[in-house]
Scaffold this active site. Structure first.
Site, PDB file in Angstrom:
ATOM      1  N   LYS A   1      35.318  53.266  16.135  1.00  0.00           N
ATOM      2  CA  LYS A   1      35.564  52.290  17.194  1.00  0.00           C
ATOM      3  C   LYS A   1      36.951  51.660  17.096  1.00  0.00           C
ATOM      4  O   LYS A   1      37.623  51.444  18.098  1.00  0.00           O
ATOM      5  CB  LYS A   1      34.494  51.201  17.129  1.00  0.00           C
ATOM      6  CG  LYS A   1      34.581  50.171  18.238  1.00  0.00           C
ATOM      7  CD  LYS A   1      33.577  49.043  18.018  1.00  0.00           C
ATOM      8  CE  LYS A   1      32.165  49.536  18.030  1.00  0.00           C
ATOM      9  NZ  LYS A   1      31.187  48.439  17.899  1.00  0.00           N
TER      10      LYS A   1
ATOM     11  N   ALA B   1      32.665  44.998   1.065  1.00  0.00           N
ATOM     12  CA  ALA B   1      31.653  44.895   0.012  1.00  0.00           C
ATOM     13  C   ALA B   1      32.314  44.602  -1.323  1.00  0.00           C
ATOM     14  O   ALA B   1      33.147  45.378  -1.792  1.00  0.00           O
ATOM     15  CB  ALA B   1      30.844  46.182  -0.062  1.00  0.00           C
ATOM     16  N   GLN B   2      31.930  43.493  -1.932  1.00  0.00           N
ATOM     17  CA  GLN B   2      32.608  43.044  -3.146  1.00  0.00           C
ATOM     18  C   GLN B   2      31.822  43.279  -4.423  1.00  0.00           C
ATOM     19  O   GLN B   2      32.379  43.551  -5.473  1.00  0.00           O
ATOM     20  CB  GLN B   2      32.913  41.545  -3.029  1.00  0.00           C
ATOM     21  CG  GLN B   2      33.791  41.206  -1.851  1.00  0.00           C
ATOM     22  CD  GLN B   2      33.975  39.707  -1.720  1.00  0.00           C
ATOM     23  OE1 GLN B   2      34.957  39.166  -2.178  1.00  0.00           O
ATOM     24  NE2 GLN B   2      33.020  39.050  -1.083  1.00  0.00           N
TER      25      GLN B   2
ATOM     26  N   GLY C   1      29.596  45.431  -5.955  1.00  0.00           N
ATOM     27  CA  GLY C   1      29.616  46.589  -6.829  1.00  0.00           C
ATOM     28  C   GLY C   1      28.665  47.666  -6.343  1.00  0.00           C
ATOM     29  O   GLY C   1      28.206  47.663  -5.200  1.00  0.00           O
TER      30      GLY C   1
ATOM     31  N   ARG D   1      17.076  39.179  -3.297  1.00  0.00           N
ATOM     32  CA  ARG D   1      17.931  38.534  -2.305  1.00  0.00           C
ATOM     33  C   ARG D   1      17.144  37.658  -1.341  1.00  0.00           C
ATOM     34  O   ARG D   1      17.522  36.537  -1.046  1.00  0.00           O
ATOM     35  CB  ARG D   1      18.694  39.590  -1.492  1.00  0.00           C
ATOM     36  CG  ARG D   1      20.061  39.875  -2.024  1.00  0.00           C
ATOM     37  CD  ARG D   1      20.826  40.764  -1.081  1.00  0.00           C
ATOM     38  NE  ARG D   1      22.206  40.877  -1.537  1.00  0.00           N
ATOM     39  CZ  ARG D   1      23.103  41.673  -1.005  1.00  0.00           C
ATOM     40  NH1 ARG D   1      22.760  42.438   0.016  1.00  0.00           N
ATOM     41  NH2 ARG D   1      24.336  41.716  -1.463  1.00  0.00           N
TER      42      ARG D   1
ATOM     43  N   GLU E   1      24.163  52.161   6.643  1.00  0.00           N
ATOM     44  CA  GLU E   1      23.374  51.044   7.168  1.00  0.00           C
ATOM     45  C   GLU E   1      22.617  51.391   8.443  1.00  0.00           C
ATOM     46  O   GLU E   1      21.596  50.772   8.740  1.00  0.00           O
ATOM     47  CB  GLU E   1      24.294  49.841   7.430  1.00  0.00           C
ATOM     48  CG  GLU E   1      23.558  48.563   7.741  1.00  0.00           C
ATOM     49  CD  GLU E   1      24.487  47.365   7.885  1.00  0.00           C
ATOM     50  OE1 GLU E   1      24.002  46.277   8.221  1.00  0.00           O
ATOM     51  OE2 GLU E   1      25.712  47.531   7.651  1.00  0.00           O
TER      52      GLU E   1
ATOM     53  N   SER F   1      23.887  49.420  -1.329  1.00  0.00           N
ATOM     54  CA  SER F   1      24.395  49.853  -0.019  1.00  0.00           C
ATOM     55  C   SER F   1      25.534  50.851  -0.194  1.00  0.00           C
ATOM     56  O   SER F   1      25.549  51.917   0.446  1.00  0.00           O
ATOM     57  CB  SER F   1      24.844  48.658   0.822  1.00  0.00           C
ATOM     58  OG  SER F   1      25.844  47.918   0.156  1.00  0.00           O
ATOM     59  N   LEU F   2      26.510  50.543  -1.032  1.00  0.00           N
ATOM     60  CA  LEU F   2      27.590  51.496  -1.282  1.00  0.00           C
ATOM     61  C   LEU F   2      27.047  52.782  -1.894  1.00  0.00           C
ATOM     62  O   LEU F   2      27.524  53.880  -1.583  1.00  0.00           O
ATOM     63  CB  LEU F   2      28.642  50.882  -2.203  1.00  0.00           C
ATOM     64  CG  LEU F   2      29.512  49.771  -1.602  1.00  0.00           C
ATOM     65  CD1 LEU F   2      30.388  49.142  -2.684  1.00  0.00           C
ATOM     66  CD2 LEU F   2      30.384  50.313  -0.461  1.00  0.00           C
TER      67      LEU F   2
END
Length: 402
Positions: free
Chosen positions: A37, A48-49, A51, A274, A366, A381-382
């Site tokens: 996009k 994403a921080q 890890g 979470r 995602e 997620s990563l």
């Protein structure tokens, strides 16, 4: 007449999953086109921080990792996908290293942290910019490959033909571009930015996270699951104003930061799931034990003064720089925090190869559902992006050749 392009595999999205899929398909011998996009660098993955998880500890294993994922999902995840995710995690880390990612190390081994919901230390990091390191390395590899990248080409429609697929993208000048492909990989992320705007809330997401690719897939008949299961990041920045909506790394809690109410009391397990930590913050504020930011927003304290300075300088340098630039030193004073909309847990139903219920249409990252169930652990997620991006890209290449 609209411009027409043709590839074996069309990848939609330039985050970690799209980059992994495109590289995998290209290395499998496919002619690959990647559309996105906005700019190639514009994605949630780069933000994403915290890890990426993988079982490397002497007391850990992929099976223990899988158990943690299953428990954190409230036993709603697809176990087939979970076992692939955790089983291929160590090999995925080595693949990332081969592609130029350098993970933070201690005494020669990986520097591992324990994250929320995890029973072991298994979170690998590149300081607190892991997503940026991964997407930068994979993008550089892709740009050096034979794949074609088409930034600023948002997908607006997709239809199936006898020979495969035709997608329509829209250039910045408004002209349509028709893209034919034997197989399509959707890696366009979720919809949390749009959802936050509609709710009047803050989000950690990039403005491109608006969910059009999911809608297109649903209109084609693809099945989905858990689309209502949106996740809050427990530690959104609440003050100062330029930090509102910033996702304070959850590794702050892994390295000792505590969540405190207005009376200076702990009220939850900082390394819980979470959803549990986020709900505990909501409840504490609802019960009148929260604090208020200078501009009147609800919050609680994240006492980052408990973090050893040596850990902060190695694993949280970006967070320290951002807060210190705003006149706040997190190692000298606690900071305001409040949950912020962060992630779409559910998505398109996929099989082990990343194929949706529509033949020839793949999904990863995602936009896909099942791997996390209704509640995701940080650091997965990563991992999901890379594990299933590689699988989807390879399978799409094989489908296109067939």
């Amino acid at each position: 007449m609209a411009e027409r392009l043709s590839f074996d595999v069309l990848v939609v999205g330039s985050g970690a999953s799209g980059l992994a899929a495109a590289l995998s398909a290209e290395r499998a011998g496919a002619r690959v086109g990647l559309v996105t996009k906005g700019a190639l660098q514009s994605c949630n993955s780069a933000k994403a921080q915290g890890g990426i998880q993988a079982a490397f500890g002497p007391d850990d294993s992929p099976d223990l990792h899988a158990e943690d994922v299953w428990t954190s999902s409230h036993e709603t995840a697809d176990l087939r996908l979970v076992q692939i995710l955790t089983g291929e995690a160590p090999g995925t880390i080595h693949w990332l290293e081969e592609n130029g990612v350098e993970f933070t190390r201690d005494n020669g081994g990986y520097r591992l942290a324990r994250c929320g919901g995890a029973s072991r230390r298994r979170l690998l990091q590149v300081g607190d910019r892991t997503g940026l390191a991964i997407t930068t390395a994979l993008r550089q590899k892709l740009e050096a490959s034979s794949a074609t990248t088409l930034p600023n080409h948002p997908l607006v429609s997709l239809r199936q033909t006898e020979s495969g697929w035709v997608g329509t993208c829209r250039r910045k000048d408004g002209e349509a571009v028709a893209v034919a492909a034997g197989a399509v990989v959707l890696a366009a992320g979720g919809r949390c930015y749009r959802e936050a705007e509609e709710r009047g809330e803050l989000s950690t997401n990039h403005p491109g996270a608006t969910g059009e690719a999911t809608r297109i897939a649903l209109e084609l008949g693809a099945a989905a699951r858990d689309l209502d299961a949106l996740q809050y990041h427990p530690n959104g920045g609440a003050w100062p104003p330029n930090m509102q909506g910033y996702s304070i790394p959850e590794t702050t809690r892994a390295y000792g930061a505590l969540l405190l109410n207005a009376d200076g009391e702990r009220f939850t397990d900082e390394l819980g799931r979470r959803d549990a930590v986020s709900q505990a913050i909501f409840d504490e504020i609802e019960d009148g034990r929260g604090v208020e930011t200078p501009d009147g927003r609800p919050a609680v304290w994240l006492d980052t003064t408990k973090i050893p300075p040596e850990d902060a300088e190695i694993s949280l340098p970006y967070m320290l720089r951002r807060y210190r630039a705003a006149g706040i030193d997190p190692l000298a004073e606690p900071i305001y925090t409040y949950p912020v909309l962060h992630y779409q847990n559910g998505g398109l139903v996929i099989d082990e190869r990343g194929e949706t219920t529509v033949e020839g249409l793949f999904a990863c990252g995602e936009i896909a559902g099942g791997t996390h169930g209704r509640n995701r652990m940080m650091g997965n997620s990563l991992l999901e992006c890379c594990v299933f991006g590689r699988r989807a890209g390879k399978a799409a290449a094989e489908k296109a050749k067939a």
